[in-house]
Design a protein around this motif. Structure first.
Motif, PDB file in Angstrom:
ATOM      1  N   THR A 150       9.876  12.816   7.857  1.00  0.00           N
ATOM      2  CA  THR A 150       9.020  11.909   7.096  1.00  0.00           C
ATOM      3  C   THR A 150       8.116  11.130   8.043  1.00  0.00           C
ATOM      4  OG1 THR A 150      10.646  11.704   5.327  1.00  0.00           O
ATOM      5  CG2 THR A 150       8.987   9.973   5.479  1.00  0.00           C
ATOM      6  N   VAL A 151       6.865  10.986   7.626  1.00  0.00           N
ATOM      7  CA  VAL A 151       5.913  10.173   8.373  1.00  0.00           C
ATOM      8  C   VAL A 151       5.521   8.984   7.502  1.00  0.00           C
ATOM      9  CG1 VAL A 151       3.896  11.486   7.564  1.00  0.00           C
ATOM     10  CG2 VAL A 151       3.755  10.185   9.690  1.00  0.00           C
ATOM     11  N   TYR A 152       5.328   7.844   8.145  1.00  0.00           N
ATOM     12  CA  TYR A 152       4.976   6.604   7.457  1.00  0.00           C
ATOM     13  C   TYR A 152       3.652   6.077   7.995  1.00  0.00           C
ATOM     14  CZ  TYR A 152       9.996   6.823   6.543  1.00  0.00           C
ATOM     15  OH  TYR A 152      11.264   7.234   6.189  1.00  0.00           O
ATOM     16  N   LEU A 153       2.925   5.398   7.144  1.00  0.00           N
ATOM     17  CA  LEU A 153       1.728   4.693   7.562  1.00  0.00           C
ATOM     18  C   LEU A 153       1.821   3.265   7.035  1.00  0.00           C
ATOM     19  CD1 LEU A 153      -1.007   5.018   9.046  1.00  0.00           C
ATOM     20  CD2 LEU A 153      -2.054   5.325   6.793  1.00  0.00           C
ATOM     21  N   GLN A 154       2.084   2.339   7.931  1.00  0.00           N
ATOM     22  CA  GLN A 154       2.104   0.925   7.585  1.00  0.00           C
ATOM     23  C   GLN A 154       0.693   0.384   7.709  1.00  0.00           C
ATOM     24  OE1 GLN A 154       4.677  -1.077   6.420  1.00  0.00           O
ATOM     25  NE2 GLN A 154       3.049  -2.593   6.138  1.00  0.00           N
ATOM     26  N   MET A 155       0.147  -0.106   6.614  1.00  0.00           N
ATOM     27  CA  MET A 155      -1.227  -0.589   6.590  1.00  0.00           C
ATOM     28  C   MET A 155      -1.225  -2.087   6.331  1.00  0.00           C
ATOM     29  SD  MET A 155      -3.046   2.497   4.444  1.00  0.00           S
ATOM     30  CE  MET A 155      -2.171   2.126   2.920  1.00  0.00           C
ATOM     31  N   ASN A 156      -1.679  -2.851   7.310  1.00  0.00           N
ATOM     32  CA  ASN A 156      -1.765  -4.304   7.201  1.00  0.00           C
ATOM     33  C   ASN A 156      -3.222  -4.750   7.248  1.00  0.00           C
ATOM     34  OD1 ASN A 156       1.089  -4.413   7.257  1.00  0.00           O
ATOM     35  ND2 ASN A 156       1.097  -4.558   9.497  1.00  0.00           N
ATOM     36  N   SER A 157      -3.438  -5.981   6.842  1.00  0.00           N
ATOM     37  CA  SER A 157      -4.799  -6.563   6.861  1.00  0.00           C
ATOM     38  C   SER A 157      -5.806  -5.619   6.211  1.00  0.00           C
ATOM     39  CB  SER A 157      -5.222  -6.866   8.303  1.00  0.00           C
ATOM     40  OG  SER A 157      -4.301  -7.745   8.925  1.00  0.00           O
ATOM     41  N   LEU A 158      -5.457  -5.133   5.048  1.00  0.00           N
ATOM     42  CA  LEU A 158      -6.300  -4.148   4.370  1.00  0.00           C
ATOM     43  C   LEU A 158      -7.634  -4.747   3.963  1.00  0.00           C
ATOM     44  CD1 LEU A 158      -3.517  -2.331   2.402  1.00  0.00           C
ATOM     45  CD2 LEU A 158      -5.193  -1.182   3.846  1.00  0.00           C
ATOM     46  N   LYS A 159      -8.661  -3.913   4.049  1.00  0.00           N
ATOM     47  CA  LYS A 159     -10.021  -4.308   3.706  1.00  0.00           C
ATOM     48  C   LYS A 159     -10.538  -3.440   2.560  1.00  0.00           C
ATOM     49  CE  LYS A 159     -10.926  -5.119   8.639  1.00  0.00           C
ATOM     50  NZ  LYS A 159     -11.815  -4.761   9.786  1.00  0.00           N
ATOM     51  N   VAL A 204      -4.047  -3.230  -3.991  1.00  0.00           N
ATOM     52  CA  VAL A 204      -3.649  -4.363  -3.175  1.00  0.00           C
ATOM     53  C   VAL A 204      -4.876  -5.234  -2.931  1.00  0.00           C
ATOM     54  CG1 VAL A 204      -4.021  -3.124  -1.010  1.00  0.00           C
ATOM     55  CG2 VAL A 204      -2.430  -5.043  -1.060  1.00  0.00           C
ATOM     56  N   GLN A 205      -4.654  -6.518  -2.781  1.00  0.00           N
ATOM     57  CA  GLN A 205      -5.756  -7.443  -2.508  1.00  0.00           C
ATOM     58  C   GLN A 205      -6.160  -7.368  -1.034  1.00  0.00           C
ATOM     59  OE1 GLN A 205      -4.570 -11.352  -3.798  1.00  0.00           O
ATOM     60  NE2 GLN A 205      -5.123 -10.920  -5.923  1.00  0.00           N
ATOM     61  N   PRO A 206      -7.394  -7.706  -0.729  1.00  0.00           N
ATOM     62  CA  PRO A 206      -7.812  -7.758   0.683  1.00  0.00           C
ATOM     63  C   PRO A 206      -6.882  -8.653   1.496  1.00  0.00           C
ATOM     64  CG  PRO A 206      -9.710  -7.929  -0.741  1.00  0.00           C
ATOM     65  CD  PRO A 206      -8.517  -7.985  -1.640  1.00  0.00           C
ATOM     66  N   GLY A 207      -6.535  -8.175   2.685  1.00  0.00           N
ATOM     67  CA  GLY A 207      -5.591  -8.889   3.527  1.00  0.00           C
ATOM     68  C   GLY A 207      -4.149  -8.491   3.295  1.00  0.00           C
ATOM     69  N   GLY A 208      -3.896  -7.727   2.253  1.00  0.00           N
ATOM     70  CA  GLY A 208      -2.535  -7.327   1.923  1.00  0.00           C
ATOM     71  C   GLY A 208      -2.066  -6.118   2.709  1.00  0.00           C
ATOM     72  N   SER A 209      -0.863  -5.654   2.357  1.00  0.00           N
ATOM     73  CA  SER A 209      -0.226  -4.546   3.073  1.00  0.00           C
ATOM     74  C   SER A 209       0.290  -3.501   2.097  1.00  0.00           C
ATOM     75  CB  SER A 209       0.942  -5.052   3.922  1.00  0.00           C
ATOM     76  OG  SER A 209       0.503  -5.967   4.909  1.00  0.00           O
ATOM     77  N   LEU A 210       0.341  -2.275   2.576  1.00  0.00           N
ATOM     78  CA  LEU A 210       0.965  -1.168   1.860  1.00  0.00           C
ATOM     79  C   LEU A 210       1.605  -0.245   2.887  1.00  0.00           C
ATOM     80  CD1 LEU A 210      -1.622   0.076  -0.832  1.00  0.00           C
ATOM     81  CD2 LEU A 210       0.595  -0.988  -1.287  1.00  0.00           C
ATOM     82  N   ARG A 211       2.622   0.488   2.457  1.00  0.00           N
ATOM     83  CA  ARG A 211       3.217   1.514   3.313  1.00  0.00           C
ATOM     84  C   ARG A 211       3.207   2.842   2.575  1.00  0.00           C
ATOM     85  NH1 ARG A 211       9.095   2.387   6.257  1.00  0.00           N
ATOM     86  NH2 ARG A 211       9.755   2.929   4.127  1.00  0.00           N
ATOM     87  N   LEU A 212       2.615   3.832   3.202  1.00  0.00           N
ATOM     88  CA  LEU A 212       2.613   5.187   2.663  1.00  0.00           C
ATOM     89  C   LEU A 212       3.714   5.998   3.325  1.00  0.00           C
ATOM     90  CD1 LEU A 212      -1.219   5.985   2.722  1.00  0.00           C
ATOM     91  CD2 LEU A 212       0.108   4.816   0.967  1.00  0.00           C
ATOM     92  N   SER A 213       4.297   6.913   2.546  1.00  0.00           N
ATOM     93  CA  SER A 213       5.320   7.814   3.064  1.00  0.00           C
ATOM     94  C   SER A 213       4.952   9.254   2.715  1.00  0.00           C
ATOM     95  CB  SER A 213       6.684   7.503   2.453  1.00  0.00           C
ATOM     96  OG  SER A 213       7.094   6.193   2.745  1.00  0.00           O
ATOM     97  N   CYS A 214       5.349  10.164   3.584  1.00  0.00           N
ATOM     98  CA  CYS A 214       5.121  11.589   3.350  1.00  0.00           C
ATOM     99  C   CYS A 214       6.317  12.347   3.893  1.00  0.00           C
ATOM    100  CB  CYS A 214       3.842  12.045   4.014  1.00  0.00           C
ATOM    101  SG  CYS A 214       3.538  13.834   3.895  1.00  0.00           S
ATOM    102  N   ALA A 215       7.046  12.994   2.995  1.00  0.00           N
ATOM    103  CA  ALA A 215       8.231  13.752   3.379  1.00  0.00           C
ATOM    104  C   ALA A 215       7.918  15.239   3.347  1.00  0.00           C
ATOM    105  CB  ALA A 215       9.383  13.438   2.443  1.00  0.00           C
TER     106      ALA A 215
END
Length: 115
Positions: A77-86, A12-23
């Motif tokens: 399931t646990v999620y990690l929403q990651m915004n404003s990535l550096k 992902v580009q800087p400033g972008g977002s990703l969501r991780l999931s773990c079941a």
């Protein structure tokens, strides 16, 4: 025995977002903690965020205000929403599940933040 299945990493580009999931699956107790840790090249593994059941959260200072951890107890399931990535968020992210009688790590998912 508990098994973890992670998904959601990528580039992902800087400033972008990703969501991780773990079941989680298997012999799961109602009282447990799930969380995310990360390990960058040449560095030790560090806590990113954890969430207990009942719901109590804890975040690393470096991600407060940018990352949000949540969980769906019906899906274990646990999620990690990651915004404003550096770029410094680049690492292998590991899910961890803890209950009274065991602690289990996921296999890790790579997050790369780069232009």
């Amino acid at each position: 025995q508990v098994q973890l299945m992670e998904s959601g990493g990528g580039l992902v580009q800087p400033g972008g977002s990703l969501r991780l999931s773990c079941a989680a699956s298997g012999s799961i107790s109602r009282i447990n903690t799930m969380g995310w840790y990360r390990q960058a090249p040449g560095k030790e593994r560090e806590l990113v965020a954890v969430i207990a059941n009942p719901l109590v959260t804890n975040y690393a200072d470096s991600v407060k205000g940018r990352f949000t951890i949540s969980r769906d107890n019906a899906k274990n399931t646990v999620y990690l929403q990651m915004n404003s990535l550096k770029p410094e968020d680049t690492a292998v992210y590991y899910c961890k599940f803890v209950q009274t009688d065991l602690a289990v790590w996921g296999q890790g998912t790579l997050v790369t933040v780069s232009s």
